[in-house]
Design a protein around this motif. Structure first.
Motif, PDB file in Angstrom:
ATOM      1  N   GLN A 203      62.005   2.589  50.212  1.00 40.25           N
ATOM      2  CA  GLN A 203      62.250   3.804  50.989  1.00 40.25           C
ATOM      3  C   GLN A 203      62.909   4.862  50.102  1.00 40.25           C
ATOM      4  N   GLN A 204      62.550   6.139  50.326  1.00 39.73           N
ATOM      5  CA  GLN A 204      63.187   7.229  49.604  1.00 39.73           C
ATOM      6  C   GLN A 204      64.669   7.292  49.963  1.00 39.73           C
ATOM      7  N   LEU A 205      65.503   7.410  48.936  1.00 38.56           N
ATOM      8  CA  LEU A 205      66.945   7.445  49.142  1.00 38.56           C
ATOM      9  C   LEU A 205      67.403   8.839  49.573  1.00 38.56           C
ATOM     10  N   GLU A 206      68.646   8.928  50.011  1.00 37.76           N
ATOM     11  CA  GLU A 206      69.173  10.172  50.536  1.00 37.76           C
ATOM     12  C   GLU A 206      69.276  11.269  49.469  1.00 37.76           C
ATOM     13  N   HIS A 207      69.431  10.892  48.197  1.00 38.48           N
ATOM     14  CA  HIS A 207      69.526  11.913  47.155  1.00 38.48           C
ATOM     15  C   HIS A 207      68.167  12.313  46.601  1.00 38.48           C
ATOM     16  N   SER A 208      67.084  11.756  47.152  1.00 31.24           N
ATOM     17  CA  SER A 208      65.740  12.129  46.714  1.00 31.24           C
ATOM     18  C   SER A 208      65.455  13.577  47.080  1.00 31.24           C
ATOM     19  N   PRO A 209      64.731  14.318  46.237  1.00 27.77           N
ATOM     20  CA  PRO A 209      64.426  15.718  46.548  1.00 27.77           C
ATOM     21  C   PRO A 209      63.340  15.903  47.603  1.00 27.77           C
ATOM     22  N   TYR A 210      62.830  14.817  48.141  1.00 29.61           N
ATOM     23  CA  TYR A 210      61.880  14.882  49.261  1.00 29.61           C
ATOM     24  C   TYR A 210      61.913  13.533  49.973  1.00 29.61           C
ATOM     25  N   SER A 211      61.311  13.489  51.154  1.00 29.32           N
ATOM     26  CA  SER A 211      61.319  12.248  51.920  1.00 29.32           C
ATOM     27  C   SER A 211      59.917  11.949  52.440  1.00 29.32           C
ATOM     28  N   GLU A 212      59.775  10.775  53.023  1.00 27.02           N
ATOM     29  CA  GLU A 212      58.480  10.371  53.567  1.00 27.02           C
ATOM     30  C   GLU A 212      57.972  11.349  54.627  1.00 27.02           C
ATOM     31  N   ARG A 213      58.870  12.036  55.282  1.00 25.41           N
ATOM     32  CA  ARG A 213      58.468  12.990  56.321  1.00 25.41           C
ATOM     33  C   ARG A 213      57.648  14.138  55.738  1.00 25.41           C
ATOM     34  N   ASP A 214      57.779  14.372  54.434  1.00 25.90           N
ATOM     35  CA  ASP A 214      57.079  15.480  53.793  1.00 25.90           C
ATOM     36  C   ASP A 214      55.632  15.163  53.440  1.00 25.90           C
ATOM     37  N   TYR A 215      55.223  13.890  53.503  1.00 25.78           N
ATOM     38  CA  TYR A 215      53.876  13.526  53.083  1.00 25.78           C
ATOM     39  C   TYR A 215      52.831  13.937  54.116  1.00 25.78           C
ATOM     40  N   LYS A 216      51.652  14.286  53.609  1.00 24.41           N
ATOM     41  CA  LYS A 216      50.478  14.494  54.461  1.00 24.41           C
ATOM     42  C   LYS A 216      49.657  13.209  54.396  1.00 24.41           C
ATOM     43  N   LEU A 217      49.738  12.396  55.435  1.00 22.83           N
ATOM     44  CA  LEU A 217      49.045  11.113  55.462  1.00 22.83           C
ATOM     45  C   LEU A 217      47.637  11.283  56.028  1.00 22.83           C
ATOM     46  N   PRO A 218      46.717  10.376  55.704  1.00 21.58           N
ATOM     47  CA  PRO A 218      45.357  10.483  56.250  1.00 21.58           C
ATOM     48  C   PRO A 218      45.369  10.423  57.772  1.00 21.58           C
ATOM     49  N   GLN A 219      44.533  11.244  58.382  1.00 23.11           N
ATOM     50  CA  GLN A 219      44.367  11.259  59.832  1.00 23.11           C
ATOM     51  C   GLN A 219      42.879  11.355  60.144  1.00 23.11           C
ATOM     52  N   ASN A 220      42.549  11.327  61.423  1.00 26.89           N
ATOM     53  CA  ASN A 220      41.173  11.583  61.881  1.00 26.89           C
ATOM     54  C   ASN A 220      40.153  10.732  61.127  1.00 26.89           C
ATOM     55  N   LEU A 221      40.265   9.430  61.281  1.00 27.33           N
ATOM     56  CA  LEU A 221      39.345   8.505  60.632  1.00 27.33           C
ATOM     57  C   LEU A 221      37.907   8.831  61.038  1.00 27.33           C
ATOM     58  N   GLU A 222      37.064   9.102  60.034  1.00 28.56           N
ATOM     59  CA  GLU A 222      35.658   9.430  60.274  1.00 28.56           C
ATOM     60  C   GLU A 222      34.825   8.166  60.108  1.00 28.56           C
ATOM     61  N   THR A 223      34.214   7.708  61.169  1.00 30.60           N
ATOM     62  CA  THR A 223      33.435   6.474  61.140  1.00 30.60           C
ATOM     63  C   THR A 223      31.970   6.794  61.368  1.00 30.60           C
ATOM     64  N   HIS A 224      31.129   6.522  60.354  1.00 32.41           N
ATOM     65  CA  HIS A 224      29.694   6.812  60.425  1.00 32.41           C
ATOM     66  C   HIS A 224      28.915   5.493  60.410  1.00 32.41           C
ATOM     67  N   ASP A 225      28.083   5.294  61.403  1.00 35.12           N
ATOM     68  CA  ASP A 225      27.186   4.141  61.442  1.00 35.12           C
ATOM     69  C   ASP A 225      25.785   4.658  61.140  1.00 35.12           C
ATOM     70  N   GLU A 226      25.511   4.808  59.833  1.00 31.07           N
ATOM     71  CA  GLU A 226      24.250   5.416  59.416  1.00 31.07           C
ATOM     72  C   GLU A 226      23.639   4.631  58.261  1.00 31.07           C
ATOM     73  N   ARG A 227      22.300   4.480  58.306  1.00 31.68           N
ATOM     74  CA  ARG A 227      21.554   3.917  57.191  1.00 31.68           C
ATOM     75  C   ARG A 227      20.731   5.016  56.526  1.00 31.68           C
ATOM     76  N   GLY A 228      20.448   4.834  55.251  1.00 25.27           N
ATOM     77  CA  GLY A 228      19.681   5.837  54.535  1.00 25.27           C
ATOM     78  C   GLY A 228      19.920   5.732  53.048  1.00 25.27           C
ATOM     79  N   ASP A 229      19.828   6.863  52.363  1.00 26.13           N
ATOM     80  CA  ASP A 229      20.085   6.935  50.926  1.00 26.13           C
ATOM     81  C   ASP A 229      21.330   7.777  50.707  1.00 26.13           C
ATOM     82  N   PHE A 230      22.425   7.131  50.335  1.00 23.77           N
ATOM     83  CA  PHE A 230      23.708   7.809  50.157  1.00 23.77           C
ATOM     84  C   PHE A 230      24.093   7.725  48.681  1.00 23.77           C
TER      85      PHE A 230
END
Length: 389
Positions: free
Chosen positions: A193-220
């Motif tokens: 965990q980030q300590l209190e003297h850290s210049p930033y904290s976990e609250r500052d992170y942009k975490l992945p959201q909006n999981l995109e799930t594709h059920d598609e076959r083809g040429d990718f």
């Protein structure tokens, strides 16, 4: 960055049967680093993630070196690197060694026609100008100017730029590191965990959201960088077919504007600006801050010897008080072996000043950096003499 995160559907127990509502199996994948010893996540796919239909051409991306043994301080005009349409073609390596690649990019178009995976390195993209969305198989991350995007090795992604956001075009500064990119260990406790003297904290992170799930076959089309070679493969199914995942290994964003500077009565050394670290380099963020408040303080940095590292500074915005003739998009290289410090007049100008509005990213490498042909092409050629009276 040991933060637990999860998105989508998960079975109650790992490595057990997990079926869709229709009764089909979901396929589990361990996405980990450092063998089975590093951080990892467990992914659950609609289709097997191993289905390769074709292996096509390969392109050698290894940079051509112009200077392999450098002792000269350099000033590289990053905005002189011309834009390119394709995201990967726009990435221009400037300074390299066996551990890292440092470069700039000016992509005109989004990466949407194919998928990309760097199997060699973690990537750290700094968005100097631009905005958009990073799309990965673990979710999306919106970004704006000033954001770092940390993309772990092996992560499949696309990137969408908002074309109307910056009339002068998107500009990126990037780092590729063969060793994982983490937060500085002195800012973390025993559990991570980030300590209190850290210049930033976990609250500052942009975490992945909006999981995109594709059920598609083809040429990718999938382009994979491995040992400096870009291989083109074709997959049977859409790579973003994850219905759920959890763990500690995933991309995230962090804004340089959320870095809280550490100040003192006298000048603080560069490690107080540290934002990320690897076994082979550190990354620092220089942000607007109050100057030292000792009555006789000299805010400009003191001359110091680069013995153990090469220092690269990428100038983003504001007035970088220790340098003369600096503007946004410029990179300076101060090689190990010779000292460097403020330019003539910078120390004197800084006395009595109360704050700075500078914004810059610094990369210090522990092995000497070599210059590519592209770097020499944007070198002003006289920077090494700029400390003469």
């Amino acid at each position: 960055m040991p933060i637990y995160h999860r998105l989508g559907q998960l079975p109650p127990k790992r490595h057990t049967i997990f079926r869709s509502p229709e009764g089909a199996f979901y396929y589990e994948q361990l996405f980990g680093t450092v063998g089975f010893d590093g951080m990892s996540s467990l992914l659950y796919h609609i289709h097997r993630p191993t289905q390769v239909k074709a292996v096509l051409d390969s392109v050698d991306l290894r940079p051509t070196l112009a200077v392999e043994h450098n002792i000269m301080s350099r000033k590289l005009v990053g905005f002189d690197v011309p834009p390119a349409n394709d995201f990967l073609n726009s990435r221009t390596p400037l300074l390299v060694n066996s551990d890292v690649v440092v470069g700039v990019a000016a992509p005109r178009e989004s990466l949407t026609d194919y998928f990309y995976k760097n199997a060699d390195s973690d990537e750290l993209l700094f968005v100097h100008r631009g905005a958009g969305t990073l799309h990965t198989l673990l979710g999306t991350i919106p970004f704006v100017s000033g954001d770092y995007l940390l993309i772990p090795r092996g992560m499949i992604y696309q990137i969408q730029f908002d074309a109307t956001d910056v009339p002068e075009g998107t500009r990126l500064f990037y780092l590729e590191s063969t060793s994982p990119i983490y937060t500085p260990k002195r800012y973390r406790n025993y559990f991570g965990q980030q300590l209190e003297h850290s210049p930033y904290s976990e609250r500052d992170y942009k975490l992945p959201q909006n999981l995109e799930t594709h059920d598609e076959r083809g040429d990718f089309v999938m382009k994979i960088k491995k040992e400096g070679i870009l291989h083109t493969l074709v997959y049977d199914t859409h790579p973003f077919d994850v219905v759920g995942w959890d763990g500690y290994n995933f991309p995230y964003g962090f804004s340089i504007h959320n870095f809280e500077p550490i100040t003192g009565r006298i000048h603080q050394p560069p490690p107080v600006h540290q934002t990320f670290e690897t076994k082979s380099c550190v990354v620092c963020s220089f942000v607007p801050r109050l100057y030292d408040y000792h009555p006789d303080a000299i805010p400009a940095p003191y001359n110091h010897s680069n013995i153990d590292s090469d220092e690269v500074l990428y100038y983003v915005d504001g007035d970088f008080m220790s340098r003369n003739g600096i503007s946004p998009g410029i990179l300076t290289l101060h090689p190990g072996g010779i000292p460097h410090g403020p330019h003539p007049g910078a120390m004197e100008r800084s006395i009595g000043k109360t704050k700075t509005d500078e914004l810059a990213v610094m990369v210090d490498t522990f092995r000497p950096l070599k210059l590519t042909n592209q770097a020499v092409g944007i070198d002003d050629g006289v920077y090494f003499q700029s400390w003469r009276e």
